[in-house]
Design an enzyme around this catalytic site. Structure first.
Site, PDB file in Angstrom:
ATOM      1  N   THR A  24       0.803  -1.227   0.000  1.00 13.47           N
ATOM      2  CA  THR A  24       0.000   0.000   0.000  1.00 13.47           C
ATOM      3  C   THR A  24       0.831   1.270   0.000  1.00 13.47           C
ATOM      4  OG1 THR A  24      -0.103  -0.083   2.414  1.00 13.47           O
ATOM      5  CG2 THR A  24      -1.915  -1.100   1.219  1.00 13.47           C
ATOM      6  N   GLU A  60      -1.963  -8.590   9.569  1.00 10.94           N
ATOM      7  CA  GLU A  60      -3.076  -9.350  10.143  1.00 10.94           C
ATOM      8  C   GLU A  60      -3.389 -10.619   9.359  1.00 10.94           C
ATOM      9  OE1 GLU A  60      -3.279  -5.206  11.526  1.00 10.94           O
ATOM     10  OE2 GLU A  60      -3.074  -6.104   9.563  1.00 10.94           O
ATOM     11  N   ASP A 106      -1.647  -2.605  18.010  1.00 16.35           N
ATOM     12  CA  ASP A 106      -1.618  -2.150  16.622  1.00 16.35           C
ATOM     13  C   ASP A 106      -1.029  -0.746  16.515  1.00 16.35           C
ATOM     14  OD1 ASP A 106      -1.965  -2.211  13.864  1.00 16.35           O
ATOM     15  OD2 ASP A 106      -4.061  -1.603  13.940  1.00 16.35           O
TER      16      ASP A 106
END
Length: 552
Positions: free
Chosen positions: A2, A20, A142
């Site tokens: 990304t 994940e 996270d």
């Protein structure tokens, strides 16, 4: 993948995403001329029974438990920020979170788990580590360190230092000497409750275990997993020594999903934790298992209802003092965008509402707002041609349930067709897109099949796998399944199990769902469509709350 690639001398460097999804993070450098691989740096060790790729990983493996789940990849993906210092010959990478989230699942016991949630300086020619700094040792929340870097020179304690600055997800704004990696400052830029402070002597956060450790039960942790600041580009004003960036003021409920019987699932999203944003907690809480609901209601953070509501703001922040010079509230926690600051004492940023705004850099006063009718999250940029300055911005929103259109948003009103707009003084008026056409009435759904247990199973499968894209609200950027036609219902199994809609971007799920599970999902969607069809026939509005449960 990304993030954008980073040119670093004679190579171009690119990372990957998917922590994940059992990915193991790395960055790869390719020769600019030939495309040949020059080097690769893994961000987490491999199985210690095998030789490590470089000495830095030999040292890193000692920060992991011997019982670590090496088969799961363990995350550490570099999905966004990189920067290059041509003078020092260093390429800086921001490393992401661990997978699964709870350290207790991926590295039972203890350990910092290098190089998760770290800033790492690599020699651009060799890929070897020059220095590293871990923002969140043993990350279980996270709290990626993939957010954008600012490279600049500032006077710090009477000495001009070459620094790297970052506002990662965890809520602290870091200033590091970019030559040595020395930590110079770490000031909180939003409310956080997982740590008290960062000890400048050790460089480590002082954990507040009573708030942060959810291994034995649920906690409400600030900031939320999307972070106090995410990928949205920052701007730096070297004269004012201010950083301008979007912040998110929200926490989330987080708990180990395995405590509630959530199994690990091959080839699917596996965070190892249930995560519910505090902005949605009140709506979702009644549907949680009774023991979990009671535990949440007993949390001290839950009693402060005002803090649970999510908010976003554009903020002018002094990273040396930790002072917020000014702050402009946005329409909701999701309303964050990139920022541009210019030497003309101006700050530019867009919004989900489709308004492009110009602020006074000193005060935050709104000087100009231009309603373009297209949501904006990208950073503006500026250029000059023949003595005329232009400011351009890419306008559109992301897809899927993560960014379902809120009723205040431009995408809800006008759709989400992407475009680039460039502005100048005395330019023409910005043209808005035509309003989004009314989707019309819901089609009559087919006859319901399946009992309550099948429908409930289908809802759980849908929420855990599909809702991240299919938010099923009005104005959704991805197909609203309340509007499934008779033909779509008839082809449902082919779409999910055979990839009938692959050309439209809809993946096939035969490697994740059994035919029986697909049938359960279909039963749930018919139930959802039937209830909304009944509301329509009774002259009521469709159930359009757009609640997204991020779990399992």
């Amino acid at each position: 993948s990304t993030g954008a690639p980073q040119i670093a001398g004679d190579v171009v460097v690119i990372g990957n995403g998917g922590a994940e999804f059992d990915a193991r993070g790395y960055v790869t450098a390719y020769d600019l001329e030939s495309g040949d691989e020059a080097w690769r740096f893994f961000t987490v060790p491999g199985d210690p029974s095998e030789p490590q790729a470089n000495p830095e990983l030999e040292a890193a493996v000692k920060t992991w438990s011997p019982e670590s789940r090496w088969d799961l990849g363990l995350g550490g993906t570099v999905w966004d920020s990189m920067a290059y210092d041509s003078e020092l010959g260093l390429v800086y990478i921001g490393v992401g979170n661990g997978g699964p989230y709870p350290r207790s699942l991926r590295s039972p016991g203890d350990g910092d788990n290098l190089y998760l949630s770290s800033i790492v300086a690599l020699d651009a020619k060799t890929g070897r580590v020059a220095w590293h700094y871990q923002t969140t040792p043993g990350d279980s929340w996270d709290y990626t360190a993939t957010q954008p870097f600012i490279l600049t020179d500032i006077e710090f304690d009477g000495e001009v230092r070459k620094v790297l600055m970052q506002a990662p997800k965890n809520g602290f704004f870091y200033i590091l000497d970019r030559q040595s990696g020395e930590l110079l400052s770490a000031k909180p830029y939003v409310h956080l409750n997982w740590a008290k402070e960062v000890d400048l002597e050790t460089g480590r956060p002082v954990f507040l275990e009573e708030n942060a450790d959810y291994s034995q039960g649920p906690k409400i942790v600030f900031p939320a997993t999307p972070g106090g600041h995410n990928w949205h580009p920052m701007a730096w004003d070297p004269e004012r020594r201010l950083a301008f960036f979007s912040v998110q003021k929200m926490g989330n409920l987080i708990f180990p999903s395995d405590q509630y019987g959530a199994p690990r699932r091959a080839k699917r999203l596996n965070m190892g934790a249930g995560v519910i944003f505090t902005d949605q907690l009140e709506a979702i809480l009644p549907g949680l298992p009774e023991p979990l609901r009671q535990a949440v209601e007993a949390l001290p953070e839950y009693q402060n209802k005002g803090a649970l509501k999510g908010r976003a703001a554009l903020q002018a922040f002094d990273p040396v003092t930790g002072d917020v010079k000014w702050s402009v509230e946005k329409s909701g926690w999701w309303d964050q965008g990139g920022v541009l600051a210019t030497a003309g004492d101006l700050v530019f940023s867009g919004s989900d509402t489709g308004v492009f705004s110009v602020y006074d850099a000193d005060t935050g006063e709104l000087l100009k707002s231009i309603d373009i009718g297209t949501s904006i999250i990208a950073a503006p940029m500026s250029y000059e041609i023949d003595g005329v300055q232009y400011v351009a911005v890419m306008a559109a929103w992301g897809g899927g349930g993560w960014s379902y259109p809120h009723k205040t948003s431009a995408q809800y009103k006008y759709g989400n067709a992407g475009r680039i707009l460039s502005f100048k003084l005395d330019g023409d008026e910005a043209q808005k897109p035509a309003p989004r056409p009314d989707p019309g009435p819901l089609p009559e759904p087919p006859t319901q099949f399946g009992d309550a247990d099948m429908i409930a199973e289908g809802r759980d499968l849908f929420m855990g796998n599909c809702a991240i894209c299919h938010s099923n609200v009005k104005g959704s950027n991805v197909a609203n399944l309340n509007y499934m036609s008779e033909a779509t219902h008839e082809a449902f199994d082919q779409i999910l199990l055979e990839g009938m809609y692959l050309p439209l971007g809809m993946p096939r799920w035969d490697d994740a769902f059994t035919p029986e599970q697909v049938r359960s999902i279909h039963a749930y969607l018919i139930d959802m469509q039937s209830k909304n069809y009944e509301r329509q026939e009774n002259g009521e509005d469709m159930d359009d709350e757009g609640v997204l449960v991020m779990s399992k």
